[in-house]
Design a protein around this motif. Structure first.
Motif, PDB file in Angstrom:
ATOM      1  N   PHE A   1       0.821  -1.204   0.000  1.00 37.09           N
ATOM      2  CA  PHE A   1       0.000   0.000   0.000  1.00 37.09           C
ATOM      3  C   PHE A   1       0.857   1.257   0.000  1.00 37.09           C
ATOM      4  O   PHE A   1       0.581   2.214  -0.746  1.00 37.09           O
ATOM      5  CB  PHE A   1      -0.939   0.004   1.203  1.00 37.09           C
ATOM      6  CG  PHE A   1      -1.733   1.272   1.321  1.00 37.09           C
ATOM      7  CD1 PHE A   1      -2.802   1.516   0.469  1.00 37.09           C
ATOM      8  CD2 PHE A   1      -1.397   2.247   2.255  1.00 37.09           C
ATOM      9  CE1 PHE A   1      -3.532   2.697   0.556  1.00 37.09           C
ATOM     10  CE2 PHE A   1      -2.109   3.425   2.343  1.00 37.09           C
ATOM     11  CZ  PHE A   1      -3.181   3.653   1.499  1.00 37.09           C
ATOM     12  N   GLU A   2       1.893   1.274   0.813  1.00 38.46           N
ATOM     13  CA  GLU A   2       2.765   2.452   0.864  1.00 38.46           C
ATOM     14  C   GLU A   2       3.469   2.671  -0.473  1.00 38.46           C
ATOM     15  O   GLU A   2       3.667   3.807  -0.902  1.00 38.46           O
ATOM     16  CB  GLU A   2       3.783   2.311   1.991  1.00 38.46           C
ATOM     17  CG  GLU A   2       3.182   2.398   3.386  1.00 38.46           C
ATOM     18  CD  GLU A   2       2.464   3.711   3.651  1.00 38.46           C
ATOM     19  OE1 GLU A   2       2.847   4.730   3.034  1.00 38.46           O
ATOM     20  OE2 GLU A   2       1.522   3.726   4.456  1.00 38.46           O
ATOM     21  N   ALA A   3       3.856   1.566  -1.139  1.00 37.18           N
ATOM     22  CA  ALA A   3       4.470   1.696  -2.463  1.00 37.18           C
ATOM     23  C   ALA A   3       3.477   2.279  -3.458  1.00 37.18           C
ATOM     24  O   ALA A   3       3.827   3.138  -4.276  1.00 37.18           O
ATOM     25  CB  ALA A   3       4.955   0.326  -2.945  1.00 37.18           C
ATOM     26  N   ALA A   4       2.218   1.821  -3.381  1.00 32.51           N
ATOM     27  CA  ALA A   4       1.184   2.338  -4.277  1.00 32.51           C
ATOM     28  C   ALA A   4       0.932   3.822  -4.023  1.00 32.51           C
ATOM     29  O   ALA A   4       0.793   4.614  -4.955  1.00 32.51           O
ATOM     30  CB  ALA A   4      -0.101   1.537  -4.096  1.00 32.51           C
ATOM     31  N   ARG A   5       0.882   4.200  -2.747  1.00 34.92           N
ATOM     32  CA  ARG A   5       0.630   5.601  -2.415  1.00 34.92           C
ATOM     33  C   ARG A   5       1.795   6.489  -2.835  1.00 34.92           C
ATOM     34  O   ARG A   5       1.597   7.628  -3.259  1.00 34.92           O
ATOM     35  CB  ARG A   5       0.375   5.744  -0.912  1.00 34.92           C
ATOM     36  CG  ARG A   5      -0.168   7.101  -0.535  1.00 34.92           C
ATOM     37  CD  ARG A   5      -0.909   7.099   0.768  1.00 34.92           C
ATOM     38  NE  ARG A   5      -0.049   6.758   1.900  1.00 34.92           N
ATOM     39  CZ  ARG A   5      -0.433   6.895   3.172  1.00 34.92           C
ATOM     40  NH1 ARG A   5      -1.642   7.354   3.447  1.00 34.92           N
ATOM     41  NH2 ARG A   5       0.374   6.570   4.152  1.00 34.92           N
ATOM     42  N   CYS A   6       3.010   5.948  -2.747  1.00 34.99           N
ATOM     43  CA  CYS A   6       4.194   6.693  -3.201  1.00 34.99           C
ATOM     44  C   CYS A   6       4.178   6.874  -4.711  1.00 34.99           C
ATOM     45  O   CYS A   6       4.520   7.936  -5.230  1.00 34.99           O
ATOM     46  CB  CYS A   6       5.452   5.949  -2.764  1.00 34.99           C
ATOM     47  SG  CYS A   6       6.995   6.701  -3.329  1.00 34.99           S
ATOM     48  N   LEU A   7       3.731   5.827  -5.429  1.00 33.21           N
ATOM     49  CA  LEU A   7       3.770   5.856  -6.891  1.00 33.21           C
ATOM     50  C   LEU A   7       2.625   6.680  -7.460  1.00 33.21           C
ATOM     51  O   LEU A   7       2.784   7.352  -8.492  1.00 33.21           O
ATOM     52  CB  LEU A   7       3.709   4.420  -7.430  1.00 33.21           C
ATOM     53  CG  LEU A   7       4.135   4.210  -8.871  1.00 33.21           C
ATOM     54  CD1 LEU A   7       5.620   4.527  -9.036  1.00 33.21           C
ATOM     55  CD2 LEU A   7       3.870   2.756  -9.283  1.00 33.21           C
ATOM     56  N   ALA A   8       1.449   6.614  -6.813  1.00 39.26           N
ATOM     57  CA  ALA A   8       0.268   7.299  -7.346  1.00 39.26           C
ATOM     58  C   ALA A   8      -0.425   8.072  -6.229  1.00 39.26           C
ATOM     59  O   ALA A   8      -1.567   7.759  -5.853  1.00 39.26           O
ATOM     60  CB  ALA A   8      -0.674   6.281  -7.980  1.00 39.26           C
ATOM     61  N   PRO A   9       0.220   9.094  -5.699  1.00 44.06           N
ATOM     62  CA  PRO A   9      -0.371   9.828  -4.573  1.00 44.06           C
ATOM     63  C   PRO A   9      -1.694  10.514  -4.912  1.00 44.06           C
ATOM     64  O   PRO A   9      -2.537  10.714  -4.051  1.00 44.06           O
ATOM     65  CB  PRO A   9       0.712  10.848  -4.196  1.00 44.06           C
ATOM     66  CG  PRO A   9       1.531  11.012  -5.440  1.00 44.06           C
ATOM     67  CD  PRO A   9       1.523   9.665  -6.087  1.00 44.06           C
ATOM     68  N   SER A  10      -1.871  10.853  -6.177  1.00 47.27           N
ATOM     69  CA  SER A  10      -3.083  11.594  -6.553  1.00 47.27           C
ATOM     70  C   SER A  10      -4.352  10.752  -6.447  1.00 47.27           C
ATOM     71  O   SER A  10      -5.455  11.308  -6.335  1.00 47.27           O
ATOM     72  CB  SER A  10      -2.945  12.125  -7.979  1.00 47.27           C
ATOM     73  OG  SER A  10      -2.817  11.050  -8.897  1.00 47.27           O
TER      74      SER A  10
END
Length: 350
Positions: free
Chosen positions: A338-347
Motif C-alpha cells: 500500500f505504501e508503495a502504491a501511495r508513493c507511486l500514485a499519490p493523486s
C-alpha cells in the motif's frame, strides 16, 4: 553505457527464436525494433510459443510469426515440428538468433539450415545484465539509451473496445490487482507457489486501497485465478471490487491494463505488459532474479516491493525445487504494498 557483444552482420532474412511465456516474449521486442532500425529492409521472422503469439501478432517489425504448441515434444516425434522445419527451410535464413538454451531448440533450428546461428553458446548469458540486454548481445547489437530497452505491445481497436466495455460502468480511478502467476500445476493454491501471495494479504490490501480511493478495484487473471478473485470479491463486498479473471483474451487483458490508473501485481507476464503500455506498476518481487527479469521502462513509473531473504533468488536454481515456503513473498506485508502504491500514485490514494 553500451553492452558489449559479438558483432553479427544483419542479413536480408533473420529468424528469432524465443518460445517462452508472456514476459519472456515481450523482452525480445526491443531486439525486433533495433534490428529494424539498423537494417529496415531485413525480413524478421519469429518462432514463439502459442501462448505468447498474440503479443506479437501486431508487431510492425515482423514479416512472419510461427507458433509452437508442443514445445517439449522431440523433433523426431513431433509432426508439428517436422512441418515447421520444412517451412523454415524455404525461408533461407541468413541468421537465426536462438534465445533458448535447451538442446531441443538448437536441434530444431539446425534442421532448418540457416547459414548462421547465434546463441548463448556464442555469446554467454551475463547474469549481471538484464535479459533484454542479453538478447541484444546475442544479435550483436549495442544499446545506448534507456529507451532502447523499452518493450513494444501494439493493440488493435477491437482489443481497446473490449476493454472499454468491461470497464465502462466502473468509476475512476481504477486500480488493477493481479494475483496469479502461470498455470497452477500441482500447487492449486496460488499463495503456496513460488511467486504467490496469500489471499488474506490481498484482502487486507484491497480494503486499504478502497479506504483511500473512491474509485474501483479491478481483479485480473486467468480462468484458473477466477475462483480466488471471486473469493476476494466476496470478502470485500462493497460493490467497488470487480473481477474480470478468465474473461479476457491476452491482448484484451493488455488493453484493460492500459486503461487502469495503477496496476499492482506479483511477478508475472501482466506486470511486463503494464510497463510496456505505460501503466504505473507496483510489483511484488520474491524468488526471481531482479537484475535479469525485473520490469524496465524509460517512461513508466515502477515500484518494486522486495524484502531479500538468504535463499532468494532461487528461481531457475536447484533451490527452487526444495522450496517449501516462499519466505521472500511472505515477508512482504499489505502495508508495504500500500505504501508503495501511495508513493507511486499519490493523486489517487489521498
Amino acid at each position: 553505457m553500451a553492452a558489449e557483444s559479438k558483432p553479427v552482420s544483419i542479413p536480408s532474412r533473420v529468424l528469432i527464436v524465443r518460445v517462452g511465456a508472456l514476459g519472456d516474449t515481450l523482452m525480445v521486442t526491443p531486439l525486433l525494433r533495433m534490428l529494424h532500425e539498423l537494417r529496415p529492409q531485413t525480413e524478421i521472422d519469429f518462432l514463439c510459443s502459442d501462448l505468447a503469439a498474440p503479443l506479437l501478432e501486431l508487431n510492425p517489425y515482423l514479416s512472419n510469426l510461427f507458433r509452437l504448441r508442443g514445445r517439449n515434444t522431440p523433433l523426431a516425434l513431433s509432426l508439428e515440428k517436422r512441418r515447421l522445419v520444412r517451412h523454415l527451410r524455404t525461408r533461407d535464413y541468413g541468421l537465426a538468433v536462438l534465445l533458448e538454451s535447451a538442446p531441443r531448440y538448437r536441434t530444431l533450428i539446425e534442421h532448418a539450415r540457416p547459414r548462421q546461428i547465434s546463441s548463448f553458446e556464442d555469446v554467454p548469458f551475463d547474469a549481471g545484465l538484464h535479459a533484454i540486454i542479453n538478447n541484444l548481445r546475442v544479435a550483436g547489437i549495442h544499446y545506448r539509451r534507456a529507451e532502447d530497452l523499452d518493450m513494444d505491445l501494439p493493440l488493435a481497436p477491437d482489443d481497446e473496445a473490449a476493454a472499454d466495455r468491461m470497464l465502462q460502468d466502473l468509476p475512476r480511478p481504477r486500480i488493477g490487482v493481479h494475483i496469479g502467476w502461470g498455470p497452477l500445476g500441482r500447487k492449486r493454491d496460488q499463495a503456496r507457489r513460488l511467486r504467490g501471495w496469500d489471499l488474506t494479504n490481498f484482502t487486507v490490501l484491497i480494503r486499504m486501497l478502497l479506504g483511500y480511493n473512491m474509485g474501483s478495484v479491478v481483479l485480473t487473471g486467468s480462468k484458473e485465478d477466477a475462483r480466488d478473485t471471486q473469493i476476494l470479491c466476496e470478502k470485500t463486498p462493497d460493490g467497488r471490487v470487480h473481477s474480470i479473471a478468465g474473461r479476457t483474451r491476452i491482448r484484451e487483458l493488455a488493453a484493460v491494463i492500459k486503461k487502469l490508473d495503477l496496476f499492482i501485481s506479483v511477478d508475472s507476464g501482466p506486470c511486463h505488459m503494464a510497463v510496456a503500455l505505460g501503466t504505473p506498476l507496483v510489483v511484488l518481487w520474491g524468488p526471481g532474479r531482479l537484475e535479469q527479469t525485473r520490469p524496465v521502462s524509460s517512461f513508466t513509473p515502477i515500484h518494486i516491493v522486495r524484502h531479500p531473504v538468504p535463499c532468494a533468488p532461487c528461481q531457475s536454481t536447484p533451490l527452487q525445487k526444495s522450496c517449501r515456503r516462499n519466505l521472500c513473498m511472505e515477508s512482504i506485508s499489505p502495508q508495504d504494498v500500500f505504501e508503495a502504491a501511495r508513493c507511486l500514485a499519490p493523486s489517487i490514494l489521498t
